[in-house]
Design a protein around this motif. Structure first.
Motif, short mmCIF file in Angstrom:
data_model
loop_
_atom_site.label_atom_id
_atom_site.label_comp_id
_atom_site.label_asym_id
_atom_site.label_seq_id
_atom_site.Cartn_x
_atom_site.Cartn_y
_atom_site.Cartn_z
N GLU A 56 81.90 128.45 119.71
CA GLU A 56 80.67 128.30 120.49
C GLU A 56 79.48 129.01 119.85
O GLU A 56 78.51 129.36 120.51
CB GLU A 56 80.90 128.83 121.91
N ALA A 57 79.53 129.18 118.53
CA ALA A 57 78.46 129.89 117.81
C ALA A 57 77.09 129.25 118.04
O ALA A 57 76.09 129.95 118.22
CB ALA A 57 78.77 129.95 116.33
N SER A 58 77.04 127.94 118.07
CA SER A 58 75.73 127.28 118.26
C SER A 58 75.16 127.58 119.64
O SER A 58 73.95 127.80 119.78
CB SER A 58 75.83 125.77 118.02
N LEU A 59 75.99 127.64 120.66
CA LEU A 59 75.53 127.97 122.01
C LEU A 59 74.97 129.39 122.05
O LEU A 59 73.87 129.63 122.54
CB LEU A 59 76.68 127.83 123.02
N PHE A 60 75.73 130.35 121.51
CA PHE A 60 75.27 131.74 121.53
C PHE A 60 74.02 131.93 120.68
O PHE A 60 73.11 132.66 121.07
CB PHE A 60 76.39 132.67 121.07
N SER A 61 73.94 131.27 119.55
CA SER A 61 72.75 131.35 118.70
C SER A 61 71.53 130.79 119.40
O SER A 61 70.42 131.35 119.31
CB SER A 61 72.98 130.62 117.38
N GLU A 62 71.71 129.68 120.09
CA GLU A 62 70.60 129.07 120.83
C GLU A 62 70.08 130.02 121.91
O GLU A 62 68.87 130.21 122.06
CB GLU A 62 71.04 127.76 121.45
N ILE A 63 70.99 130.60 122.66
CA ILE A 63 70.58 131.53 123.72
C ILE A 63 69.85 132.72 123.13
O ILE A 63 68.80 133.13 123.61
CB ILE A 63 71.80 131.97 124.55
N ALA A 64 70.39 133.28 122.05
CA ALA A 64 69.76 134.45 121.43
C ALA A 64 68.37 134.11 120.90
O ALA A 64 67.45 134.94 120.97
CB ALA A 64 70.64 134.99 120.31
N SER A 65 68.19 132.90 120.40
CA SER A 65 66.88 132.51 119.85
C SER A 65 65.82 132.40 120.94
O SER A 65 64.62 132.47 120.64
CB SER A 65 66.99 131.20 119.08
N GLU A 66 66.24 132.24 122.17
CA GLU A 66 65.30 132.14 123.30
C GLU A 66 64.81 133.50 123.78
O GLU A 66 63.89 133.57 124.57
CB GLU A 66 65.96 131.40 124.46
N MET A 67 65.44 134.56 123.31
CA MET A 67 65.13 135.91 123.78
C MET A 67 63.98 136.51 122.97
O MET A 67 63.90 136.31 121.76
CB MET A 67 66.35 136.82 123.67
N GLU A 68 63.13 137.25 123.65
CA GLU A 68 62.00 137.90 123.00
C GLU A 68 62.43 138.95 121.98
O GLU A 68 61.79 139.11 120.95
CB GLU A 68 61.13 138.59 124.06
N ASN A 69 63.48 139.68 122.27
CA ASN A 69 63.89 140.80 121.42
C ASN A 69 64.62 140.37 120.16
O ASN A 69 64.87 141.20 119.29
CB ASN A 69 64.76 141.78 122.20
N GLY A 70 65.00 139.12 120.06
CA GLY A 70 65.62 138.60 118.85
C GLY A 70 66.90 139.30 118.41
O GLY A 70 66.94 139.86 117.32
N ALA A 71 67.89 139.30 119.24
CA ALA A 71 69.18 139.89 118.87
C ALA A 71 69.72 139.20 117.62
O ALA A 71 69.54 138.00 117.43
CB ALA A 71 70.18 139.74 120.01
N GLN A 72 70.32 139.99 116.73
CA GLN A 72 70.93 139.44 115.52
C GLN A 72 72.41 139.22 115.81
O GLN A 72 73.14 140.18 116.03
CB GLN A 72 70.77 140.39 114.33
N ILE A 73 72.83 137.98 115.79
CA ILE A 73 74.20 137.61 116.15
C ILE A 73 75.02 137.34 114.89
O ILE A 73 74.58 136.61 114.01
CB ILE A 73 74.22 136.33 117.02
N THR A 74 76.21 137.92 114.85
CA THR A 74 77.20 137.56 113.83
C THR A 74 78.45 137.13 114.58
O THR A 74 78.65 137.49 115.74
CB THR A 74 77.53 138.72 112.87
N PHE A 75 79.28 136.36 113.91
CA PHE A 75 80.45 135.79 114.55
C PHE A 75 81.70 136.13 113.76
O PHE A 75 81.66 136.19 112.53
CB PHE A 75 80.31 134.27 114.67
#
Length: 108
Positions: free
Chosen positions: A64-83
Motif C-alpha cells: 500500500e505504498a502508493s496510498l501512504f505516499s499519497e496521504i503524506a503528500s497531502e500534509m503540510e509538514n511533508g513527512a518523509q516516508i520509507t517502506f
C-alpha cells in the motif's frame, strides 16, 4: 526545534503474520514504534495523524505504498516516508513465529 524521532509503523496485515513486537522495538532503538492490525483501511486515520506530524516515518508495508505516499503528500509538514517489506521477506513464511530479529533488521 529538535528533530523528531523516526516513527516506525508495523502492520500485521489483519493478523495474517505474527509480530514479535519486542524484537522489533529493540531493533528500532530511538524510534517511536507501534504495531497495528490494518493500517491501510480501518486504521488509516492513525497514519494520517502520524504523517501530519512530519518527520521520518518507516511503514512496514510495500503493498500500500502508493496510498501512504499519497496521504503524506497531502500534509503540510511533508513527512518523509520509507517502506520496508517484512511481509513477503519474513512474515509470510513457515518460520514466521521466529523471524522477529530478521524483521527488525529489515526495519533498521
Amino acid at each position: 526545534m529538535a528533530d523528531l524521532p523516526r516513527k516506525v509503523v508495523v502492520c500485521s496485515c489483519e493478523d495474517t503474520m505474527p509480530l514479535d513486537a519486542e524484537a522489533l522495538r529493540r531493533g528500532c532503538r530511538g524510534a517511536e514504534f507501534m504495531t497495528v492490525g490494518q493500517l491501510c483501511r480501518s486504521e488509516i486515520e492513525r497514519f494520517r495523524a502520524l504523517a501530519a506530524q512530519g518527520g521520518a516515518i518507516t511503514v512496514a508495508c510495500t503493498q500500500e505504498a502508493s496510498l501512504f505516499s499519497e496521504i503524506a503528500s497531502e500534509m503540510e509538514n511533508g513527512a518523509q516516508i520509507t517502506f520496508a517489506n517484512i511481509r513477503e521477506t519474513a512474515g509470510w513464511s513457515a518460520d514466521a513465529a521466529k523471524v522477529g530479529p530478521k524483521m527488525a533488521a529489515l526495519l533498521a
